[in-house]
Motif scaffolding. Structure first.
Motif, PDB file in Angstrom:
ATOM      1  N   GLN A   5     -35.147 -47.756  -0.241  1.00 23.21           N
ATOM      2  CA  GLN A   5     -35.118 -49.137   0.216  1.00 23.21           C
ATOM      3  C   GLN A   5     -34.155 -49.902  -0.507  1.00 23.21           C
ATOM      4  OE1 GLN A   5     -39.015 -50.768   0.560  1.00 23.21           O
ATOM      5  NE2 GLN A   5     -39.171 -50.982  -1.654  1.00 23.21           N
ATOM      6  N   THR A   6     -33.479 -50.906   0.049  1.00 24.14           N
ATOM      7  CA  THR A   6     -32.614 -51.815  -0.514  1.00 24.14           C
ATOM      8  C   THR A   6     -33.468 -53.246  -1.037  1.00 24.14           C
ATOM      9  OG1 THR A   6     -30.745 -51.462   0.565  1.00 24.14           O
ATOM     10  CG2 THR A   6     -30.770 -53.611  -0.304  1.00 24.14           C
ATOM     11  N   ALA A  12     -31.957 -64.845 -12.950  1.00 27.17           N
ATOM     12  CA  ALA A  12     -31.471 -64.377 -14.491  1.00 27.17           C
ATOM     13  C   ALA A  12     -32.371 -63.182 -14.787  1.00 27.17           C
ATOM     14  CB  ALA A  12     -31.684 -65.210 -15.557  1.00 27.17           C
ATOM     15  N   GLY A  13     -31.773 -61.883 -15.338  1.00 23.55           N
ATOM     16  CA  GLY A  13     -32.235 -60.926 -15.702  1.00 23.55           C
ATOM     17  C   GLY A  13     -32.851 -59.832 -14.476  1.00 23.55           C
ATOM     18  N   ALA A  14     -32.447 -60.403 -13.202  1.00 27.06           N
ATOM     19  CA  ALA A  14     -32.927 -59.582 -12.082  1.00 27.06           C
ATOM     20  C   ALA A  14     -32.235 -58.440 -11.671  1.00 27.06           C
ATOM     21  CB  ALA A  14     -33.090 -60.272 -10.596  1.00 27.06           C
ATOM     22  N   SER A  15     -32.630 -57.155 -11.080  1.00 29.84           N
ATOM     23  CA  SER A  15     -31.770 -56.048 -10.787  1.00 29.84           C
ATOM     24  C   SER A  15     -31.657 -55.598  -9.444  1.00 29.84           C
ATOM     25  CB  SER A  15     -32.426 -54.985 -11.690  1.00 29.84           C
ATOM     26  OG  SER A  15     -31.629 -53.766 -11.551  1.00 29.84           O
ATOM     27  N   THR A  16     -30.607 -55.812  -8.757  1.00 26.49           N
ATOM     28  CA  THR A  16     -30.655 -55.558  -7.058  1.00 26.49           C
ATOM     29  C   THR A  16     -30.177 -53.999  -7.103  1.00 26.49           C
ATOM     30  OG1 THR A  16     -29.868 -57.579  -6.600  1.00 26.49           O
ATOM     31  CG2 THR A  16     -29.255 -55.640  -5.252  1.00 26.49           C
ATOM     32  N   LYS A  17     -31.077 -53.389  -6.044  1.00 32.07           N
ATOM     33  CA  LYS A  17     -30.798 -51.893  -5.736  1.00 32.07           C
ATOM     34  C   LYS A  17     -30.385 -51.915  -4.312  1.00 32.07           C
ATOM     35  CE  LYS A  17     -34.118 -49.325  -4.801  1.00 32.07           C
ATOM     36  NZ  LYS A  17     -35.389 -48.534  -4.894  1.00 32.07           N
ATOM     37  N   LEU A  18     -29.113 -51.458  -4.052  1.00 36.05           N
ATOM     38  CA  LEU A  18     -28.740 -51.114  -2.664  1.00 36.05           C
ATOM     39  C   LEU A  18     -28.917 -49.477  -2.280  1.00 36.05           C
ATOM     40  CD1 LEU A  18     -25.678 -53.318  -2.902  1.00 36.05           C
ATOM     41  CD2 LEU A  18     -27.680 -53.784  -1.667  1.00 36.05           C
ATOM     42  N   TYR A  19     -29.324 -49.254  -1.298  1.00 32.38           N
ATOM     43  CA  TYR A  19     -29.816 -47.922  -0.757  1.00 32.38           C
ATOM     44  C   TYR A  19     -29.046 -47.752   0.475  1.00 32.38           C
ATOM     45  CZ  TYR A  19     -32.130 -43.609   0.864  1.00 32.38           C
ATOM     46  OH  TYR A  19     -32.164 -42.427   1.263  1.00 32.38           O
ATOM     47  N   HIS A  20     -28.264 -46.697   0.521  1.00 28.27           N
ATOM     48  CA  HIS A  20     -27.598 -46.172   1.654  1.00 28.27           C
ATOM     49  C   HIS A  20     -28.026 -44.943   2.231  1.00 28.27           C
ATOM     50  CE1 HIS A  20     -24.475 -44.739   4.481  1.00 28.27           C
ATOM     51  NE2 HIS A  20     -24.182 -46.110   4.634  1.00 28.27           N
ATOM     52  N   MET A  23     -25.766 -41.792   2.970  1.00 22.18           N
ATOM     53  CA  MET A  23     -25.128 -41.324   1.908  1.00 22.18           C
ATOM     54  C   MET A  23     -26.092 -40.709   0.783  1.00 22.18           C
ATOM     55  SD  MET A  23     -22.034 -43.972   1.590  1.00 22.18           S
ATOM     56  CE  MET A  23     -21.411 -43.085  -0.019  1.00 22.18           C
ATOM     57  N   GLY A  24     -27.302 -41.137   0.881  1.00 20.73           N
ATOM     58  CA  GLY A  24     -28.262 -40.783  -0.147  1.00 20.73           C
ATOM     59  C   GLY A  24     -27.969 -41.445  -1.460  1.00 20.73           C
ATOM     60  N   GLN A  25     -27.515 -42.479  -1.477  1.00 15.67           N
ATOM     61  CA  GLN A  25     -26.733 -43.279  -2.593  1.00 15.67           C
ATOM     62  C   GLN A  25     -27.373 -44.529  -2.846  1.00 15.67           C
ATOM     63  OE1 GLN A  25     -22.498 -43.608  -2.172  1.00 15.67           O
ATOM     64  NE2 GLN A  25     -22.328 -44.643  -4.017  1.00 15.67           N
ATOM     65  N   VAL A  26     -27.635 -44.709  -4.253  1.00 16.04           N
ATOM     66  CA  VAL A  26     -28.297 -45.939  -4.851  1.00 16.04           C
ATOM     67  C   VAL A  26     -27.285 -46.447  -5.641  1.00 16.04           C
ATOM     68  CG1 VAL A  26     -30.234 -46.763  -6.085  1.00 16.04           C
ATOM     69  CG2 VAL A  26     -30.584 -45.043  -4.565  1.00 16.04           C
ATOM     70  N   LYS A  50     -21.700 -58.189  -3.275  1.00 16.59           N
ATOM     71  CA  LYS A  50     -20.890 -58.103  -2.189  1.00 16.59           C
ATOM     72  C   LYS A  50     -19.802 -57.018  -1.880  1.00 16.59           C
ATOM     73  CE  LYS A  50     -18.041 -60.815   1.207  1.00 16.59           C
ATOM     74  NZ  LYS A  50     -17.596 -59.487   1.585  1.00 16.59           N
ATOM     75  N   SER A  51     -19.407 -56.685  -3.345  1.00 17.99           N
ATOM     76  CA  SER A  51     -18.317 -55.650  -3.248  1.00 17.99           C
ATOM     77  C   SER A  51     -19.326 -54.208  -3.123  1.00 17.99           C
ATOM     78  CB  SER A  51     -17.576 -55.607  -4.615  1.00 17.99           C
ATOM     79  OG  SER A  51     -16.674 -54.386  -4.464  1.00 17.99           O
ATOM     80  N   ILE A  52     -20.111 -54.054  -3.749  1.00 17.12           N
ATOM     81  CA  ILE A  52     -20.692 -52.855  -3.430  1.00 17.12           C
ATOM     82  C   ILE A  52     -21.499 -52.593  -2.207  1.00 17.12           C
ATOM     83  CG2 ILE A  52     -22.797 -51.566  -4.455  1.00 17.12           C
ATOM     84  CD1 ILE A  52     -22.091 -52.442  -7.231  1.00 17.12           C
ATOM     85  N   TYR A  53     -21.931 -53.752  -1.794  1.00 14.67           N
ATOM     86  CA  TYR A  53     -22.590 -53.833  -0.222  1.00 14.67           C
ATOM     87  C   TYR A  53     -21.580 -53.432   0.859  1.00 14.67           C
ATOM     88  CZ  TYR A  53     -24.559 -55.422   4.177  1.00 14.67           C
ATOM     89  OH  TYR A  53     -24.987 -55.511   5.638  1.00 14.67           O
ATOM     90  N   ASP A  54     -20.427 -53.941   0.634  1.00 12.31           N
ATOM     91  CA  ASP A  54     -19.229 -53.899   1.484  1.00 12.31           C
ATOM     92  C   ASP A  54     -18.931 -52.219   1.390  1.00 12.31           C
ATOM     93  OD1 ASP A  54     -19.366 -56.341   2.496  1.00 12.31           O
ATOM     94  OD2 ASP A  54     -17.414 -56.839   1.172  1.00 12.31           O
ATOM     95  N   ARG A  55     -18.740 -51.775   0.338  1.00 13.20           N
ATOM     96  CA  ARG A  55     -18.584 -50.101   0.047  1.00 13.20           C
ATOM     97  C   ARG A  55     -19.525 -49.123   0.781  1.00 13.20           C
ATOM     98  NH1 ARG A  55     -19.391 -46.896  -4.076  1.00 13.20           N
ATOM     99  NH2 ARG A  55     -20.036 -48.961  -5.493  1.00 13.20           N
TER     100      ARG A  55
END
Length: 63
Positions: A5-6, A12-20, A23-26, A50-55
């Protein structure tokens, strides 16, 4: 723990995780920990996310 899941993290100090799923890519994007740096660099951090989300999503979904 499975990563299927995304998670969009703000602050401050937070970490976003984008899951596709297709592609099985995080991708992870960490925010700076200092509140003053976070305030001064918020535009940069939003741009990186935004750049990683767009990609991961737009390019691969033909949008």
């Amino acid at each position: 723990m499975e990563e299927k899941q995304t998670i969009l993290a703000l602050g401050a100090g937070a970490s976003t995780k984008l899951y596709h799923m297709g592609m099985g890519q995080v991708e992870r994007i960490e925010n700076v920990k200092s509140v003053n740096d976070y305030i001064g660099r918020i535009g940069e951090m939003i741009g990186r996310k935004k750049s990683i989300y767009d990609r991961l999503y737009k390019k691969n979904n033909g949008e």
